[in-house]
Structures are given as structure tokens and as C-alpha cells.
Design an enzyme around this catalytic site. Structure first.
Site, mmCIF file in Angstrom:
data_model
loop_
_atom_site.group_PDB
_atom_site.id
_atom_site.type_symbol
_atom_site.label_atom_id
_atom_site.label_comp_id
_atom_site.label_asym_id
_atom_site.label_seq_id
_atom_site.Cartn_x
_atom_site.Cartn_y
_atom_site.Cartn_z
ATOM 1 N N SER A 89 11.988 -24.613 19.024
ATOM 2 C CA SER A 89 11.755 -23.702 20.154
ATOM 3 C C SER A 89 10.668 -24.164 21.120
ATOM 4 O O SER A 89 10.580 -23.650 22.228
ATOM 5 C CB SER A 89 11.377 -22.314 19.640
ATOM 6 O OG SER A 89 12.540 -21.560 19.449
ATOM 7 N N LYS B 273 11.811 -25.136 24.431
ATOM 8 C CA LYS B 273 12.237 -24.129 25.418
ATOM 9 C C LYS B 273 11.276 -24.057 26.611
ATOM 10 O O LYS B 273 11.676 -23.756 27.734
ATOM 11 C CB LYS B 273 12.346 -22.751 24.760
ATOM 12 C CG LYS B 273 13.427 -22.668 23.685
ATOM 13 C CD LYS B 273 13.343 -21.365 22.900
ATOM 14 C CE LYS B 273 14.419 -21.255 21.841
ATOM 15 N NZ LYS B 273 14.270 -20.066 20.983
ATOM 16 N N TYR C 223 21.947 -28.437 23.534
ATOM 17 C CA TYR C 223 20.851 -27.583 23.053
ATOM 18 C C TYR C 223 20.321 -28.082 21.693
ATOM 19 O O TYR C 223 19.112 -28.121 21.464
ATOM 20 C CB TYR C 223 21.346 -26.138 22.939
ATOM 21 C CG TYR C 223 20.339 -25.189 22.330
ATOM 22 C CD1 TYR C 223 19.246 -24.719 23.061
ATOM 23 C CD2 TYR C 223 20.472 -24.769 21.005
ATOM 24 C CE1 TYR C 223 18.328 -23.855 22.491
ATOM 25 C CE2 TYR C 223 19.552 -23.902 20.437
ATOM 26 C CZ TYR C 223 18.485 -23.446 21.180
ATOM 27 O OH TYR C 223 17.563 -22.594 20.604
ATOM 28 N N TYR D 33 7.154 -15.759 19.201
ATOM 29 C CA TYR D 33 8.193 -14.818 18.755
ATOM 30 C C TYR D 33 7.699 -13.375 18.889
ATOM 31 O O TYR D 33 6.888 -13.077 19.763
ATOM 32 C CB TYR D 33 8.636 -15.131 17.313
ATOM 33 C CG TYR D 33 9.056 -16.570 17.113
ATOM 34 C CD1 TYR D 33 10.192 -17.070 17.726
ATOM 35 C CD2 TYR D 33 8.317 -17.425 16.316
ATOM 36 C CE1 TYR D 33 10.589 -18.390 17.543
ATOM 37 C CE2 TYR D 33 8.712 -18.745 16.122
ATOM 38 C CZ TYR D 33 9.841 -19.216 16.744
ATOM 39 O OH TYR D 33 10.232 -20.511 16.575
ATOM 40 N N VAL E 11 10.607 -23.356 14.740
ATOM 41 C CA VAL E 11 10.906 -23.140 13.323
ATOM 42 C C VAL E 11 10.714 -24.389 12.453
ATOM 43 O O VAL E 11 10.785 -24.296 11.231
ATOM 44 C CB VAL E 11 12.331 -22.575 13.094
ATOM 45 C CG1 VAL E 11 12.435 -21.139 13.533
ATOM 46 C CG2 VAL E 11 13.380 -23.444 13.747
#
Ligand code: GLU
Length: 308
Positions: A65, A68, A192, A244, A262
Site C-alpha cells: 500500500s 498508493k 496493480y 488504515y 501489509v
């Protein structure tokens, strides 16, 4: 300049390492389940090029993540603010990163670019004719940010996620049905999962964090890698949704822009001061590195890093 081992950081690592036993490595991407839960390392990169570290900083981490934030910066530069935020929102969700729940209750546009639904839409916006073109564009940007042309992606992790990404497939099909995504789902997932599998060590993470901390400029050569507004938007998302659905607690206890993944990586950007890269694969129930959080808490208290 080689990264110096720091005795003080080493003491923090030893203290925080005790918490690794309270976490578990992510195994919903089978390949990530092979990580050693006892690992913990940190690097700090300063704008003058100095770097200090502790722990085994040579271990490679897939971004997951953390990528991102970088894909968001790229599409903001390629497509502009209006185009991007017509397709993805700006609000934290309070839900887990892979939740589908709010998509159905809100207008289908994902609430922010840090949850999987929003990140998939952001990746969809990366320009290029083929998956390879688009991935190379993103990889080139990551290499520039990290100042490391050897950075690549881990094929095993990418394949492992691609083969098991049914929840992300479901999010994509939902978004396609609502015309937020307009390409085929499989190539988008291919792109992705490669994006998430880009790998580097803590030094690379710390260096990218430093560029965000310095508003998008590489202070060593004065080169602007992204507009300051783009860096500002990314840091704001890191504060509001980077950790998160623990982002609120993180803002109170630690108070710096940060993004976790993660794989157990955390990238921190202490505005105007330095970048932080952490690797600690044992995660808490919200998906953040359990010892990484402790380590950041110790650092934030010791050096008064909170921006609030
Ligand atoms: N590749 C992971 C996924 O989409 C990233 C999740 C994360 O690091 O939070 O599930």
C-alpha cells in the site's frame, strides 16, 4: 554516502522488537506469509544526504500500500487535480483497506486513494498504451524518487497476489459496472499487483519519505521531482488515511505523515526534516507493523516529531 549505524536507533529497535510477538505476518498474499515476523529495521534519510540506521536494512520490502502514495503523485502530475478527484474522493473511511461496504452506500466513487478501491482507480489512471508502458512509467518515477535505478519488482509476490486477488477483482468489477474503471479488469490487476510488488530496502523508503518531507524537491541537487502541491496532497492523505483505520490514533500518538503496507513497511515524512523507512512484517489487527508503530512512537516522543 554510506548509511551510519546509530546506537540510539539500535536501542529503540531493541525495545520495539519485543512487540513483534504480538503481531502476525500477512498471509492473504501467500508469498508475504514467508516473511520472518521477528525482523525490524529502520533508516532515516536527511536532506543533506546523511543517513542513519539500525537493524538489517538490507532486507527488501515490497511496497504494497505504500505504493498508493506514489501512484497518486504520478497521476496528479499526469492528469491534474480535477480529473483525479472527479474519480476518487478525499475522505477517510474508518473501514479496513479492502472493504467494499461504502462503495454501495455512497455514489460508487471510492472515498479516498489509500483504500484498495481508490488505489485501483488511481492505478487505472496511469497513462500508457500497455501494462508494460504504464508500469515502466511508474517504476521510473519510483527510481527517481529513491535515487536508485536498480529498483525493480518481485515477480513471485506479484504473481502470488495476482492469483489470489479475488477481493480486489470484485472491487474492480464493481467499479467497472459504475464506469469509474473503463478498462479490462485483468490487465489492471496485473499492473496493480506489479505496482504493489515493487521492492526496495528501508533506505529507499526513507529517501522517498525525505522527498515528500521536502515538498517534492531533491535537496542535494535542487531538482523538483514533483510540484509542492502534489507532495502536500499526498502528505495530507498520509495523515488522514495512511495508517488504515488506525490513522486517527496514529495522528494523536505519533503525528507525522506516514503510509504503511501489509508487507510490514512504513514510509514516514517528517515535514521539512527527514524521511523514515521501517520494515517490521509482524502486523497488528489493522494491518500496521506492530513494532514499527512502537518504534515511531519512541522516536516521535524522543524528538518531538508530532506536527500537531
Ligand atoms: N497489494 C495489497 C492489496 O491490494 C496492498 C494492501 C496493503 O498493503 O494495504 O491487498
Amino acid at each position: 554516502m554510506p548509511c551510519q549505524k546509530s546506537d540510539e536507533l539500535q536501542r529503540f529497535v531493541e525495545e520495539a522488537k519485543r512487540y513483534t510477538k504480538d503481531g502476525k505476518v500477512a498471509d492473504y498474499i501467500p508469498e508475504l506469509g514467508k516473511a520472518n515476523p521477528g525482523d525490524l529495521s529502520i533508516a532515516i534519510n536527511y536532506p543533506d544526504g546523511r543517513c542513519i540506521s539500525a537493524g538489517d536494512i538490507d532486507k527488501k520490502i515490497t511496497l504494497q500500500s505504500i505504493s498508493k502514495v506514489i501512484s497518486l503523485a504520478l497521476v496528479l502530475m499526469e492528469r491534474g487535480y480535477r480529473y483525479v478527484f472527479e474519480r476518487v474522493g478525499m475522505e477517510p473511511t474508518g473501514d479496513p483497506f479492502n472493504s467494499i461496504a461504502k462503495l454501495e452506500t455512497m455514489p460508487a466513487k471510492p472515498l479516498n486513494p489509500m483504500i484498495n478501491a481508490g488505489a485501483l482507480v488511481v492505478t487505472h489512471m496511469i497513462k500508457g498504451d500497455t501494462v508494460e508502458d504504464r508500469f515502466n512509467r511508474l517504476l521510473g518515477f519510483i527510481r527517481e524518487l529513491a535515487d536508485d535505478s536498480s529498483i525493480g519488482y518481485c515477480e513471485n509476490v506479484a504473481r502470488s497476489e495476482f492469483e489470489s486477488a479475488d477481493l480486489n477483482r470484485a472491487l474492480c468489477y464493481f467499479l467497472k459496472q459504475h464506469n469509474i474503471i473503463t478498462e479490462d479488469v485483468e490487465p489492471l490487476l496485473d499492473l496493480y499487483t506489479k505496482q504493489c510488488a515493487v521492492e526496495m530496502n528501508c533506505l529507499g523508503l526513507a529517501r522517498i519519505g525525505m522527498i515528500f518531507a521536502m515538498d517534492g524537491v531533491d535537496p542535494l541537487n535542487g531538482k523538483r521531482i514533483m510540484p509542492d502541491d502534489v507532495a502536500r496532497i499526498c502528505k495530507t492523505f498520509m495523515v488522514t488515511c495512511g495508517m488504515y483505520n488506525a490513522s486517527g490514533e496514529f495522528a494523536i500518538k505519533i503525528g507525522i505523515p506516514a503510509k504503511s503496507g501489509v508487507s510490514g513497511g512504513i514510509m514516514g515524512a517528517v515535514p521539512g526534516k527527514f524521511g523514515i523507512g521501517i520494515f517490521g512484517p509482524a502486523l497488528d489487527e489493522k494491518g500496521n507493523s506492530v513494532a514499527g508503530l512502537k518504534l515511531l512512537e519512541l522516536l516521535s516522543k524522543r524528538y518531538r516529531l508530532s506536527m500537531f
